[in-house]
Design a protein around this motif. Sequence first.
Motif, PDB file in Angstrom:
ATOM      1  N   ILE A  59      29.346  41.362  20.732  1.00  0.00           N
ATOM      2  CA  ILE A  59      28.118  41.002  21.441  1.00  0.00           C
ATOM      3  C   ILE A  59      28.366  39.727  22.247  1.00  0.00           C
ATOM      4  O   ILE A  59      28.603  38.660  21.662  1.00  0.00           O
ATOM      5  CB  ILE A  59      26.957  40.733  20.457  1.00  0.00           C
ATOM      6  CG1 ILE A  59      26.924  41.749  19.301  1.00  0.00           C
ATOM      7  CG2 ILE A  59      25.622  40.641  21.186  1.00  0.00           C
ATOM      8  CD1 ILE A  59      26.351  43.080  19.611  1.00  0.00           C
ATOM      9  N   LEU A  60      28.320  39.848  23.571  1.00  0.00           N
ATOM     10  CA  LEU A  60      28.546  38.676  24.431  1.00  0.00           C
ATOM     11  C   LEU A  60      27.224  37.990  24.708  1.00  0.00           C
ATOM     12  O   LEU A  60      26.276  38.624  25.189  1.00  0.00           O
ATOM     13  CB  LEU A  60      29.207  39.103  25.741  1.00  0.00           C
ATOM     14  CG  LEU A  60      30.545  39.847  25.607  1.00  0.00           C
ATOM     15  CD1 LEU A  60      31.087  40.198  26.996  1.00  0.00           C
ATOM     16  CD2 LEU A  60      31.560  39.047  24.817  1.00  0.00           C
ATOM     17  N   VAL A  61      27.158  36.698  24.397  1.00  0.00           N
ATOM     18  CA  VAL A  61      25.958  35.915  24.682  1.00  0.00           C
ATOM     19  C   VAL A  61      26.342  34.747  25.593  1.00  0.00           C
ATOM     20  O   VAL A  61      27.501  34.346  25.650  1.00  0.00           O
ATOM     21  CB  VAL A  61      25.262  35.390  23.391  1.00  0.00           C
ATOM     22  CG1 VAL A  61      24.878  36.528  22.460  1.00  0.00           C
ATOM     23  CG2 VAL A  61      26.116  34.360  22.654  1.00  0.00           C
ATOM     24  N   GLY A  62      25.352  34.217  26.285  1.00  0.00           N
ATOM     25  CA  GLY A  62      25.617  33.068  27.157  1.00  0.00           C
ATOM     26  C   GLY A  62      24.621  33.041  28.298  1.00  0.00           C
ATOM     27  O   GLY A  62      23.899  34.017  28.545  1.00  0.00           O
ATOM     28  N   TYR A  63      24.611  31.913  28.981  1.00  0.00           N
ATOM     29  CA  TYR A  63      23.633  31.687  30.043  1.00  0.00           C
ATOM     30  C   TYR A  63      23.823  32.676  31.196  1.00  0.00           C
ATOM     31  O   TYR A  63      24.905  33.267  31.348  1.00  0.00           O
ATOM     32  CB  TYR A  63      23.761  30.241  30.559  1.00  0.00           C
ATOM     33  CG  TYR A  63      22.502  29.756  31.230  1.00  0.00           C
ATOM     34  CD1 TYR A  63      21.371  29.471  30.479  1.00  0.00           C
ATOM     35  CD2 TYR A  63      22.446  29.604  32.613  1.00  0.00           C
ATOM     36  CE1 TYR A  63      20.201  29.045  31.095  1.00  0.00           C
ATOM     37  CE2 TYR A  63      21.278  29.174  33.234  1.00  0.00           C
ATOM     38  CZ  TYR A  63      20.156  28.906  32.462  1.00  0.00           C
ATOM     39  OH  TYR A  63      18.995  28.491  33.080  1.00  0.00           O
ATOM     40  N   MET A  64      22.803  32.858  32.004  1.00  0.00           N
ATOM     41  CA  MET A  64      22.919  33.655  33.229  1.00  0.00           C
ATOM     42  C   MET A  64      24.129  33.152  34.011  1.00  0.00           C
ATOM     43  O   MET A  64      24.369  31.943  34.060  1.00  0.00           O
ATOM     44  CB  MET A  64      21.672  33.471  34.116  1.00  0.00           C
ATOM     45  CG  MET A  64      20.400  34.017  33.543  1.00  0.00           C
ATOM     46  SD  MET A  64      18.966  33.611  34.594  1.00  0.00           S
ATOM     47  CE  MET A  64      18.430  32.042  33.926  1.00  0.00           C
ATOM     48  N   GLY A  65      24.869  34.059  34.608  1.00  0.00           N
ATOM     49  CA  GLY A  65      25.996  33.643  35.441  1.00  0.00           C
ATOM     50  C   GLY A  65      27.273  33.335  34.675  1.00  0.00           C
ATOM     51  O   GLY A  65      28.266  32.939  35.276  1.00  0.00           O
ATOM     52  N   SER A  66      27.262  33.533  33.362  1.00  0.00           N
ATOM     53  CA  SER A  66      28.482  33.205  32.603  1.00  0.00           C
ATOM     54  C   SER A  66      29.487  34.352  32.612  1.00  0.00           C
ATOM     55  O   SER A  66      30.576  34.219  32.045  1.00  0.00           O
ATOM     56  CB  SER A  66      28.131  32.770  31.172  1.00  0.00           C
ATOM     57  OG  SER A  66      27.436  33.802  30.514  1.00  0.00           O
ATOM     58  N   GLY A  67      29.127  35.467  33.216  1.00  0.00           N
ATOM     59  CA  GLY A  67      30.098  36.558  33.377  1.00  0.00           C
ATOM     60  C   GLY A  67      30.066  37.592  32.258  1.00  0.00           C
ATOM     61  O   GLY A  67      31.040  38.338  32.066  1.00  0.00           O
ATOM     62  N   LYS A  68      28.962  37.665  31.531  1.00  0.00           N
ATOM     63  CA  LYS A  68      28.889  38.577  30.377  1.00  0.00           C
ATOM     64  C   LYS A  68      29.181  40.026  30.774  1.00  0.00           C
ATOM     65  O   LYS A  68      29.899  40.727  30.067  1.00  0.00           O
ATOM     66  CB  LYS A  68      27.499  38.487  29.712  1.00  0.00           C
ATOM     67  CG  LYS A  68      27.153  37.095  29.207  1.00  0.00           C
ATOM     68  CD  LYS A  68      25.757  37.027  28.604  1.00  0.00           C
ATOM     69  CE  LYS A  68      24.589  37.205  29.549  1.00  0.00           C
ATOM     70  NZ  LYS A  68      24.353  36.136  30.525  1.00  0.00           N
ATOM     71  N   SER A  69      28.644  40.465  31.917  1.00  0.00           N
ATOM     72  CA  SER A  69      28.835  41.868  32.311  1.00  0.00           C
ATOM     73  C   SER A  69      30.253  42.145  32.795  1.00  0.00           C
ATOM     74  O   SER A  69      30.882  43.119  32.356  1.00  0.00           O
ATOM     75  CB  SER A  69      27.835  42.270  33.394  1.00  0.00           C
ATOM     76  OG  SER A  69      26.536  42.050  32.911  1.00  0.00           O
ATOM     77  N   SER A  70      30.779  41.302  33.685  1.00  0.00           N
ATOM     78  CA  SER A  70      32.131  41.592  34.194  1.00  0.00           C
ATOM     79  C   SER A  70      33.188  41.406  33.110  1.00  0.00           C
ATOM     80  O   SER A  70      34.123  42.209  32.983  1.00  0.00           O
ATOM     81  CB  SER A  70      32.438  40.759  35.435  1.00  0.00           C
ATOM     82  OG  SER A  70      31.906  39.488  35.317  1.00  0.00           O
ATOM     83  N   ILE A  71      33.035  40.398  32.284  1.00  0.00           N
ATOM     84  CA  ILE A  71      33.989  40.185  31.190  1.00  0.00           C
ATOM     85  C   ILE A  71      33.845  41.321  30.166  1.00  0.00           C
ATOM     86  O   ILE A  71      34.836  41.876  29.687  1.00  0.00           O
ATOM     87  CB  ILE A  71      33.761  38.798  30.537  1.00  0.00           C
ATOM     88  CG1 ILE A  71      34.126  37.697  31.536  1.00  0.00           C
ATOM     89  CG2 ILE A  71      34.549  38.644  29.239  1.00  0.00           C
ATOM     90  CD1 ILE A  71      33.581  36.334  31.216  1.00  0.00           C
ATOM     91  N   GLY A  72      32.605  41.679  29.894  1.00  0.00           N
ATOM     92  CA  GLY A  72      32.344  42.752  28.920  1.00  0.00           C
ATOM     93  C   GLY A  72      32.974  44.076  29.322  1.00  0.00           C
ATOM     94  O   GLY A  72      33.558  44.772  28.493  1.00  0.00           O
ATOM     95  N   GLN A  73      32.889  44.392  30.611  1.00  0.00           N
ATOM     96  CA  GLN A  73      33.473  45.663  31.079  1.00  0.00           C
ATOM     97  C   GLN A  73      34.978  45.677  30.858  1.00  0.00           C
ATOM     98  O   GLN A  73      35.540  46.650  30.371  1.00  0.00           O
ATOM     99  CB  GLN A  73      33.177  45.866  32.560  1.00  0.00           C
ATOM    100  CG  GLN A  73      31.763  46.360  32.792  1.00  0.00           C
ATOM    101  CD  GLN A  73      31.385  46.374  34.272  1.00  0.00           C
ATOM    102  OE1 GLN A  73      32.226  46.535  35.134  1.00  0.00           O
ATOM    103  NE2 GLN A  73      30.118  46.200  34.542  1.00  0.00           N
ATOM    104  N   GLN A  74      35.638  44.575  31.217  1.00  0.00           N
ATOM    105  CA  GLN A  74      37.108  44.540  31.050  1.00  0.00           C
ATOM    106  C   GLN A  74      37.510  44.497  29.589  1.00  0.00           C
ATOM    107  O   GLN A  74      38.495  45.103  29.188  1.00  0.00           O
ATOM    108  CB  GLN A  74      37.691  43.338  31.793  1.00  0.00           C
ATOM    109  CG  GLN A  74      37.598  43.505  33.291  1.00  0.00           C
ATOM    110  CD  GLN A  74      38.682  42.719  34.024  1.00  0.00           C
ATOM    111  OE1 GLN A  74      39.689  42.315  33.450  1.00  0.00           O
ATOM    112  NE2 GLN A  74      38.465  42.506  35.306  1.00  0.00           N
ATOM    113  N   LEU A  75      36.732  43.783  28.801  1.00  0.00           N
ATOM    114  CA  LEU A  75      37.034  43.701  27.368  1.00  0.00           C
ATOM    115  C   LEU A  75      36.902  45.090  26.724  1.00  0.00           C
ATOM    116  O   LEU A  75      37.737  45.496  25.913  1.00  0.00           O
ATOM    117  CB  LEU A  75      36.071  42.701  26.707  1.00  0.00           C
ATOM    118  CG  LEU A  75      36.246  42.450  25.220  1.00  0.00           C
ATOM    119  CD1 LEU A  75      37.624  41.833  24.926  1.00  0.00           C
ATOM    120  CD2 LEU A  75      35.147  41.516  24.690  1.00  0.00           C
TER     121      LEU A  75
END
Length: 173
Positions: free
Chosen positions: A4-20
């Motif tokens: 589960i990736l958490v963090g402020y808006m703009g921290s890259g949760k979606s792009s990092i999550g996809q690659q992870l």
Amino acid sequence: MKIILVGYMGSGKSSIGQQLATRLNYTFKDLDTAIESSEGANVTTIFSEKGEIYFRKKENTVLKELISSSENIVLATGGGTPCYGNVMELLLSEEDCVTVYLKGSVAVLTDRLFLEKEKRPLISHLETKELLNDFIRKHLFERSYYYNQASLKVDIDDASIEGIVEAILLKLL
Ligand code: S3P
């Protein structure tokens, strides 16, 4: 397992999550996207037509649905997800969930969000970079209490998406 990736808006949760997810051969899920398909409306429209409280309730329900599946997933949450109700407590108590805080500085988040604030209802009204910076400093300070409870923490300021994914993989071992 659920990452589960958490963090402020703009921290890259979606792009990092996809690659992870690709690296782990897990399914990628994005909480905002799941809310949007369940509501048939985008986040901005949900905020303006039904209000933030409605959005937070929906966010909580959809999150619980996603983490109750037996699938291996990487889940990108919304910036506010762990900061409402008992969400952080819930995520930490689930045996198959690992929470990862993608930690960005106020300066980096301001630079990124100034370019893409229009689709984010909480900040779209902030006209100048200075106003945005002041807002983020205060808001991130309040939210850090929740983000900092995550099991793992990765700094995002000076690393590429690939570098951040590698750092998360190393910490997950
Ligand atoms: C929010 C973050 C957004 C979205 C909504 C509220 C927040 O997600 O859930 O606009 O409260 O920080 P991102 O973090 O993906 O921008």
